[in-house]
Scaffold this active site. Structure first.
Site, PDB file in Angstrom:
ATOM      1  N   SER A  76      10.117  23.213  47.718  1.00  0.00           N
ATOM      2  CA  SER A  76      10.038  24.248  48.957  1.00  0.00           C
ATOM      3  C   SER A  76       9.013  24.884  49.368  1.00  0.00           C
ATOM      4  CB  SER A  76      11.190  25.223  49.102  1.00  0.00           C
ATOM      5  OG  SER A  76      12.640  24.599  48.813  1.00  0.00           O
TER       6      SER A  76
HETATM    7  N1  SAH Z   1      15.281  24.753  45.268  1.00  0.00           N
HETATM    8  C1  SAH Z   1      14.072  23.866  45.045  1.00  0.00           C
HETATM    9  C2  SAH Z   1      13.873  22.894  46.376  1.00  0.00           C
HETATM   10  C3  SAH Z   1      14.996  21.646  46.182  1.00  0.00           C
HETATM   11  S1  SAH Z   1      15.036  20.365  47.027  1.00  0.00           S
HETATM   12  C4  SAH Z   1      12.528  24.655  45.036  1.00  0.00           C
HETATM   13  O1  SAH Z   1      12.625  25.607  44.828  1.00  0.00           O
HETATM   14  O2  SAH Z   1      11.600  23.977  45.301  1.00  0.00           O
HETATM   15  C5  SAH Z   1      16.660  20.232  47.347  1.00  0.00           C
HETATM   16  C6  SAH Z   1      17.430  19.827  45.987  1.00  0.00           C
HETATM   17  O3  SAH Z   1      18.762  19.695  46.356  1.00  0.00           O
HETATM   18  C7  SAH Z   1      17.067  18.447  45.242  1.00  0.00           C
HETATM   19  O4  SAH Z   1      16.677  18.557  43.857  1.00  0.00           O
HETATM   20  C8  SAH Z   1      18.451  17.514  45.531  1.00  0.00           C
HETATM   21  O5  SAH Z   1      18.649  16.629  44.524  1.00  0.00           O
HETATM   22  C9  SAH Z   1      19.428  18.606  45.565  1.00  0.00           C
HETATM   23  N2  SAH Z   1      20.602  18.455  46.172  1.00  0.00           N
HETATM   24  C10 SAH Z   1      21.113  17.843  47.305  1.00  0.00           C
HETATM   25  N3  SAH Z   1      22.319  17.795  47.540  1.00  0.00           N
HETATM   26  C11 SAH Z   1      22.996  18.619  46.730  1.00  0.00           C
HETATM   27  C12 SAH Z   1      24.386  18.858  46.186  1.00  0.00           C
HETATM   28  N4  SAH Z   1      25.021  18.385  46.878  1.00  0.00           N
HETATM   29  N5  SAH Z   1      24.315  19.586  45.126  1.00  0.00           N
HETATM   30  C13 SAH Z   1      23.518  19.940  44.187  1.00  0.00           C
HETATM   31  N6  SAH Z   1      22.145  19.774  44.761  1.00  0.00           N
HETATM   32  C14 SAH Z   1      21.874  18.936  45.733  1.00  0.00           C
END
Ligand code: SAH
Length: 236
Positions: A76
């Site tokens: 992010s």
């Molecule tokens: N928090 C991270 C960004 C994550 S991107 C940061 O600090 O950079 C979003 C993440 O959410 C991805 O890894 C994706 O696999 C996960 N994701 C998407 N749908 C999800 C779900 N239903 N349950 C858990 N994780 C999920």
């Protein structure tokens, strides 16, 4: 910010001062964009974001932008991480210290690392298995020890540990996930981006009150979609 940072401090020092100025610039930019909590800016300055991205991208780690992290996912944007952290923690008297927080969408763990020192125990759920195991190792090597990891579909929440003081979702569902609202304790907050993939998503803060839920809009954001079910992922 004293005690809050002691956990990861040695590792942070170990990487040298090469990017100190770049990190200061990033924090300054976030301040100008409206992040007013000094402790959050300090945490952004201290978390070594270059260790959360591929080496090839490390020169861009302190730009205020999202970057690819493999498995089709992204790290992010620092501004959004700071904004969501502030939305969870801010109070009339500064920052509240939270006891139990649930995070959905661990990814590379950058948001997890920024939030961890403000929380007694952090619970995080990721649906893609290889991302989760890499992140577990990464956070451990940074000395962040108050995180429990789960490979699951975050739409289910973590019923065995509910209720939570707050829940943060870092992938975008099309609608507010009801199960997560149910797992909020009194006064608890759910911070979640809601909207279509590739379209405009709104960041909401929903607070559980004595009579129901209070919903606030915090701005427009762009996240990868929150998907149903869990995945083993492709090896690398
Ligand atoms: N928090 C991270 C960004 C994550 S991107 C940061 O600090 O950079 C979003 C993440 O959410 C991805 O890894 C994706 O696999 C996960 N994701 C998407 N749908 C999800 C779900 N239903 N349950 C858990 N994780 C999920």
């Amino acid at each position: 910010m004293g005690a809050l940072l002691t956990g990861g401090q040695e590792n942070i020092r170990g990487i040298g001062m090469t990017s100190a100025r770049t990190r200061d610039r990033l924090a300054e930019r976030l301040r100008q964009e409206g992040i007013h909590e000094e402790k959050i800016l300090e945490r952004i300055r201290n978390v070594p974001r270059h260790l959360f991205v591929d080496e090839a991208l490390s020169s861009r780690a302190y730009e205020d932008s999202a970057l690819p992290i493999g498995q089709g996912q992204t790290i992010s944007q620092p501004y959004v991480v700071a904004l969501m952290t502030q939305a969870l923690l801010e109070d009339e008297n500064g920052l509240r210290k939270l006891s139990k927080v649930l995070e959905i969408g661990t990814g590379c763990g950058y948001q997890t690392a920024v939030l961890a020192p403000f929380v007694r125990q952090l619970y995080t759920i990721e649906r893609v298995a290889p991302l989760l195991s890499d992140t577990r190792d990464r956070l451990r090597s940074l000395g962040i020890g108050n995180v429990r990891f789960r490979h699951d579909d975050g739409f289910r929440g973590w019923p065995g540990q509910a209720p939570f003081d707050s829940i943060i979702v870092t992938a975008a569902p099309a609608n507010i996930p009801e199960k997560l609202l149910e797992q909020l304790g009194p006064g608890g907050r759910l911070v979640v981006p809601v909207g279509p993939t590739g379209g405009i998503q709104r960041l909401y803060r929903i607070t559980r009150t004595s009579s129901g839920f209070n919903k606030e809009k915090l701005g427009s954001v762009s996240f990868v979609p929150m998907l149903e079910g869990k995945e083993k992922g492709q090896g690398r």
